[in-house]
Scaffold this active site. Structure first.
Site, PDB file in Angstrom:
ATOM      1  N   TYR A  63      -4.813 -71.141  28.839  1.00 21.56           N
ATOM      2  CA  TYR A  63      -5.750 -71.283  28.139  1.00 21.56           C
ATOM      3  C   TYR A  63      -5.775 -71.924  26.946  1.00 21.56           C
ATOM      4  CZ  TYR A  63      -6.318 -66.911  31.372  1.00 21.56           C
ATOM      5  OH  TYR A  63      -6.527 -66.175  32.226  1.00 21.56           O
ATOM      6  N   GLU A  81     -14.237 -50.639  28.368  1.00 25.85           N
ATOM      7  CA  GLU A  81     -13.007 -50.757  29.083  1.00 25.85           C
ATOM      8  C   GLU A  81     -11.975 -51.597  28.436  1.00 25.85           C
ATOM      9  OE1 GLU A  81     -14.724 -52.633  32.453  1.00 25.85           O
ATOM     10  OE2 GLU A  81     -15.258 -50.781  33.590  1.00 25.85           O
ATOM     11  N   CYS A  96      10.424 -76.987  33.977  1.00 29.51           N
ATOM     12  CA  CYS A  96       9.996 -78.806  34.417  1.00 29.51           C
ATOM     13  C   CYS A  96       8.453 -78.754  34.202  1.00 29.51           C
ATOM     14  CB  CYS A  96      10.684 -78.983  35.717  1.00 29.51           C
ATOM     15  SG  CYS A  96      12.392 -78.510  35.671  1.00 29.51           S
ATOM     16  N   GLU A  97       7.924 -78.577  32.934  1.00 30.36           N
ATOM     17  CA  GLU A  97       6.562 -79.036  32.686  1.00 30.36           C
ATOM     18  C   GLU A  97       6.537 -79.365  31.301  1.00 30.36           C
ATOM     19  OE1 GLU A  97       4.121 -78.831  34.713  1.00 30.36           O
ATOM     20  OE2 GLU A  97       4.766 -77.721  36.696  1.00 30.36           O
ATOM     21  N   GLY A 124     -13.074 -56.472  26.401  1.00 31.42           N
ATOM     22  CA  GLY A 124     -13.019 -57.716  25.775  1.00 31.42           C
ATOM     23  C   GLY A 124     -12.682 -57.588  24.296  1.00 31.42           C
TER      24      GLY A 124
END
Length: 470
Positions: free
Chosen positions: A363, A315, A390-391, A273
């Protein structure tokens, strides 16, 4: 078409630049420069050449940047662990971006691989990853996926539920092997960017409550086909600083120490992260500082409990591949919109969008952009880069200052797209997914073939049957 509420404000962090052509250090790959003609070069290759050869939209990945970041990360954690008399395992988080070439790059740099599905496992194996250095995550691994992992000798399966313990134990027993498993627990620490929140409760799909760790590990140790390999925890994404990791480590080491009373606990995996810079406002923590701070925190907690420092595992994915990626688009249309009484915005439409970068829509993620095919002396204009879907929420870059003369035919480059763009890509509106091209030392090559409309039609059984009756 669906609508979403209009966003008319300008982010507080967005400052009008003196030069709308400048490539902000830390946001772009180290190899990104403008040449004498004002064309951006990536890995020594002009973006105009890339667009001409491979088309747009186009994912571009700087191979040397990925390799360098992978080596730097491994060295940082190796050195941090060695100072406390232990070793580190660094797994590349494949969910960020995975293809066989990337597997080869990161494993050559000494990293292991973290996968979360049977498909990711297949790619890792096809890329030559040593199965013993693969960790298999996921909250709902199928019996077929578990069987494949056991068959090939995956080094660690991270169990996420009581049902998974039963499944892995049964498959391992059937194959006559003892499978190493790690237990994913929730430490109650949640970190996002600069802040973290510690709670005693969890309401998410991943992992066991920390309060159940003793019970779960006791069950694993009672099963002859399983070997307990340690605890695993993941506290969030796009994290700057070490405070959240330190608090999570304090909670995990307390349980780790307790578990040692009944047997070995070889590894403590604190997840990943680690954040990167998407815009000039982001100031990510150097990996050396992160590694030293986190491992120091683990060591301090172990000293307080009178136990040796275990092998520590991490990770990272985004921190290795994210800054190496740049997406190229061609501008199609440009128009001025009066967003509010005192705010005019330049809408710049490109030939991709949420199908190749879903993060802004999912997000509210922020990105940067630059006109990459030429230099401009025009004054900066507040712009919003949007896609062709189309958004109304199909936004690539919510707010950026671009040269006021940006025009159709310009190439627009969006940096820091190496992670979670290709991985989340879709065929929405029947747009083929773009190819991925690796650049290095002045050359470019396709490492993932782009799709064509024919590829999409080939999956439509109705098209095939129509052709058959024509």
């Amino acid at each position: 078409m669906s609508a979403s509420p209009a966003r008319v404000s300008v982010p507080e962090w967005l400052v009008e630049p003196e030069d709308a052509d400048a490539l902000v250090s830390g946001v772009w790959p180290d190899s990104a420069v403008r040449d004498a003609d004002g064309v951006v070069r990536l890995g020594g290759v002009p973006v105009t050449e890339l667009a001409a050869r491979f088309g747009t939209p186009l994912y571009v990945l700087d191979e040397n940047e990925v390799r360098r970041r992978a080596r730097r990360t491994r060295i940082a954690f190796d050195e941090a662990a060695a100072r406390h008399g232990t070793t580190a395992q660094v797994y590349y988080a494949g969910k960020a971006f995975l293809c066989t070439e990337v597997v080869r790059w990161v494993t050559a740099a000494g990293l292991s691989i973290d996968v979360a599905t049977g498909g990711e496992l297949a790619v890792a194996l096809a890329g030559g990853a040593d199965p013993a250095r693969i960790g298999f995550h996921g909250n709902n691994k199928s019996e077929a996926e578990i069987a494949r992992a056991v068959e090939v000798g995956v080094g660690s399966i991270i169990v996420d539920s009581d049902i998974e313990i039963t499944r892995v134990a049964a498959v391992a027993a059937a194959h006559g092997v003892v499978q190493s498993v790690r237990v994913r627990v929730n430490s109650g620490v949640h970190a996002e960017t600069h802040d973290f929140l510690a709670t005693a409760h969890e309401d998410q799909k991943f992992g066991f409550p920390l309060s159940r760790a003793d019970e779960v590990v006791a069950r694993i140790r009672s099963l002859g086909s399983l070997e307990f390999g340690g605890l695993h925890c993941h506290i969030g994404s796009q994290i700057f600083g070490t405070a959240g990791f330190a608090q999570s480590a304090a909670r995990l080491v307390e349980v780790h120490a307790r578990l040692l009373a009944d047997g070995p606990v070889p590894v403590l995996n604190l997840g990943g992260g680690f954040g990167i810079a998407y815009t000039s406002a982001d100031d990510p923590t150097p990996i050396e500082e992160l590694a030293a701070g986190i491992v120091d925190a683990v060591a301090a907690e172990c000293a307080a409990h009178g136990i040796p420092v275990p092998v520590v595992a991490f990770e990272p994915g985004r921190a290795i591949v994210g800054p190496a990626g740049v997406t190229l688009y061609e501008v199609g249309t440009v128009k001025h919109v009066q967003a509010s009484d005192d705010l005019q915005r330049l809408y710049v439409s490109v030939d991709g969008g949420m199908s190749d970068n879903a993060r802004p829509a999912l997000y509210g993620a922020h990105y940067s952009a630059r006109v990459a095919s030429r230099r401009s002396d025009a004054a900066p204009a507040l712009a919003r880069v949007v896609g062709k879907h189309c958004e109304s929420g199909d936004i690539v870059v919510d707010a950026e200052y671009l040269p006021g003369d940006v025009a159709p035919g310009d190439l627009l480059a969006v940096p820091a797209t190496g992670a979670y763009c290709f991985s989340l890509a879709s065929n929405y509106n029947y747009i083929p997914r773009p190819p991925v091209v690796a650049v290095a030392d002045g050359s470019a090559r396709v490492i993932v073939r782009g799709e064509t409309v024919d590829d999409l039609l080939a999956r439509d059984v109705g098209v095939a049957s129509t052709k058959g009756t024509a």
